[in-house]
Design a protein around this motif. Sequence first.
Motif, PDB file in Angstrom:
ATOM      1  N   ARG A 164      64.386  14.937  88.295  1.00 29.13           N
ATOM      2  CA  ARG A 164      64.321  15.401  86.920  1.00 29.13           C
ATOM      3  C   ARG A 164      62.939  15.069  86.361  1.00 29.13           C
ATOM      4  O   ARG A 164      62.351  14.050  86.702  1.00 29.13           O
ATOM      5  CB  ARG A 164      65.389  14.716  86.041  1.00 29.13           C
ATOM      6  CG  ARG A 164      66.817  15.048  86.390  1.00 29.13           C
ATOM      7  CD  ARG A 164      67.203  16.459  85.975  1.00 29.13           C
ATOM      8  NE  ARG A 164      68.625  16.678  86.132  1.00 29.13           N
ATOM      9  CZ  ARG A 164      69.225  17.051  87.264  1.00 29.13           C
ATOM     10  NH1 ARG A 164      68.492  17.234  88.357  1.00 29.13           N
ATOM     11  NH2 ARG A 164      70.529  17.232  87.316  1.00 29.13           N
ATOM     12  N   SER A 165      62.445  15.905  85.471  1.00 32.29           N
ATOM     13  CA  SER A 165      61.143  15.634  84.856  1.00 32.29           C
ATOM     14  C   SER A 165      61.287  14.606  83.737  1.00 32.29           C
ATOM     15  O   SER A 165      62.392  14.276  83.306  1.00 32.29           O
ATOM     16  CB  SER A 165      60.556  16.928  84.290  1.00 32.29           C
ATOM     17  OG  SER A 165      61.370  17.430  83.239  1.00 32.29           O
ATOM     18  N   ASN A 166      60.141  14.096  83.286  1.00 28.56           N
ATOM     19  CA  ASN A 166      60.071  13.191  82.136  1.00 28.56           C
ATOM     20  C   ASN A 166      60.677  11.822  82.422  1.00 28.56           C
ATOM     21  O   ASN A 166      61.138  11.141  81.516  1.00 28.56           O
ATOM     22  CB  ASN A 166      60.769  13.809  80.914  1.00 28.56           C
ATOM     23  CG  ASN A 166      60.259  13.208  79.618  1.00 28.56           C
ATOM     24  OD1 ASN A 166      59.080  12.876  79.509  1.00 28.56           O
ATOM     25  ND2 ASN A 166      61.131  13.064  78.635  1.00 28.56           N
TER      26      ASN A 166
ATOM     27  N   SER B  12      70.832  11.382  84.926  1.00 28.63           N
ATOM     28  CA  SER B  12      70.499  12.716  85.443  1.00 28.63           C
ATOM     29  C   SER B  12      71.677  13.668  85.426  1.00 28.63           C
ATOM     30  O   SER B  12      71.563  14.810  85.903  1.00 28.63           O
ATOM     31  CB  SER B  12      69.958  12.597  86.877  1.00 28.63           C
ATOM     32  OG  SER B  12      70.933  12.029  87.733  1.00 28.63           O
TER      33      SER B  12
ATOM     34  N   GLY C 141      73.100  15.033  82.791  1.00 25.94           N
ATOM     35  CA  GLY C 141      73.092  15.992  81.697  1.00 25.94           C
ATOM     36  C   GLY C 141      71.700  16.314  81.218  1.00 25.94           C
ATOM     37  O   GLY C 141      70.707  15.852  81.798  1.00 25.94           O
ATOM     38  N   HIS C 142      71.611  17.093  80.169  1.00 27.45           N
ATOM     39  CA  HIS C 142      70.345  17.477  79.566  1.00 27.45           C
ATOM     40  C   HIS C 142      70.178  16.737  78.248  1.00 27.45           C
ATOM     41  O   HIS C 142      71.156  16.471  77.537  1.00 27.45           O
ATOM     42  CB  HIS C 142      70.319  18.992  79.311  1.00 27.45           C
ATOM     43  CG  HIS C 142      70.420  19.809  80.551  1.00 27.45           C
ATOM     44  ND1 HIS C 142      69.365  19.973  81.413  1.00 27.45           N
ATOM     45  CD2 HIS C 142      71.462  20.494  81.085  1.00 27.45           C
ATOM     46  CE1 HIS C 142      69.745  20.722  82.421  1.00 27.45           C
ATOM     47  NE2 HIS C 142      71.001  21.058  82.256  1.00 27.45           N
ATOM     48  N   PRO C 143      68.953  16.408  77.878  1.00 26.18           N
ATOM     49  CA  PRO C 143      68.735  15.690  76.613  1.00 26.18           C
ATOM     50  C   PRO C 143      69.063  16.594  75.415  1.00 26.18           C
ATOM     51  O   PRO C 143      68.880  17.808  75.468  1.00 26.18           O
ATOM     52  CB  PRO C 143      67.241  15.361  76.657  1.00 26.18           C
ATOM     53  CG  PRO C 143      66.650  16.397  77.565  1.00 26.18           C
ATOM     54  CD  PRO C 143      67.692  16.660  78.603  1.00 26.18           C
ATOM     55  N   PHE C 144      69.570  15.981  74.381  1.00 28.59           N
ATOM     56  CA  PHE C 144      69.830  16.719  73.144  1.00 28.59           C
ATOM     57  C   PHE C 144      69.738  15.766  71.966  1.00 28.59           C
ATOM     58  O   PHE C 144      69.822  14.555  72.134  1.00 28.59           O
ATOM     59  CB  PHE C 144      71.204  17.403  73.188  1.00 28.59           C
ATOM     60  CG  PHE C 144      72.365  16.446  73.042  1.00 28.59           C
ATOM     61  CD1 PHE C 144      73.016  16.310  71.824  1.00 28.59           C
ATOM     62  CD2 PHE C 144      72.809  15.679  74.111  1.00 28.59           C
ATOM     63  CE1 PHE C 144      74.081  15.435  71.670  1.00 28.59           C
ATOM     64  CE2 PHE C 144      73.869  14.791  73.968  1.00 28.59           C
ATOM     65  CZ  PHE C 144      74.512  14.680  72.752  1.00 28.59           C
TER      66      PHE C 144
END
Length: 314
Positions: A202-204, A306, A308-311
């Motif tokens: 994953r990036s970041n 990793s 999920g996606h950030p929100f």
Amino acid sequence: MAPTTTRAAVLQAVEARRDDGPRGSRLAGKVGIVTGVGPINGIGTNAVRLFAREQVAAVYLLDLSKDLPALAEQLRVEYPGTKVTAINGDVASDAVISDVVARALRETGRLDFFFANAGVTQLGRTPPEQLGNKAGAVKEVQQAVRTIASIPGDEFSEIMRINALSVFLAIKYAAPALSVTSSSKPVPGGSIVVTASVAGIRSNAGPIAYSASKAAVVSMAQTSAYELAGKNIRVNAICPGLIETNMTKALFTLARGSGKGDSVGQLNPLHRYGLPYEIASAALFLVSDESSYVNGQAVAVDGGLSAGHPFARL
């Protein structure tokens, strides 16, 4: 129980398992090689201790760390049933890796696993003894957050050499050695485990050179799993999240110094950071026969970071 209290209790329980766990026999009779060993709170050191506790017959430790000989001697005293050999050498050296694999075969007649754990986040790291003070920690974090424009090409290449070439060499030389049979090992095969990172999937999650090198590590694990098809050799990557080691000590120093220690690791669903022993436990599973049908995987051990996606919460 309040979240902060639960977090502390969980971390204490992990430490208790690390320090007082029962002896086992999951690696009885097996021979392995581990790189990236030395710092007392490192993943490699925790892994070797756990392997010895599980009665590994012989383990070869490879690192440039000045702490390696003392660690090896301590392990010999604590676990006299395990043959411990310490080798100071460059994990990205073709000659060094080929020699340690050949030595293991020559001295024990077998090789069952290779845990390629060595790696760095950046070059020119602040001396470990300075990471516990604010000035040293700030310097380290400033180095880690540099942009592409400020990172020299030769530094990028060296990080790739240490993190990625070392894994390539581990797979190159361990694979044929794992196929060697003997009276004590009638069935060929074994396990190669490589330490990647969530930054590789994953990036970041890390600096660009480090992230690129760990993405390469994941790719090599998956690609070599297919290249070694039919040989009973498993290749898997462990992808740690935020783990408290010397590599991340600066972050913890700054957070605790500003009274925000309890917020470290809050981005993942477990709302905490991890300890090296938790990565070592995953490595134990992957080098043991218990993972005999796990192959070509990037196993994230990151508290769910990793998943999920950030929100942004409203």
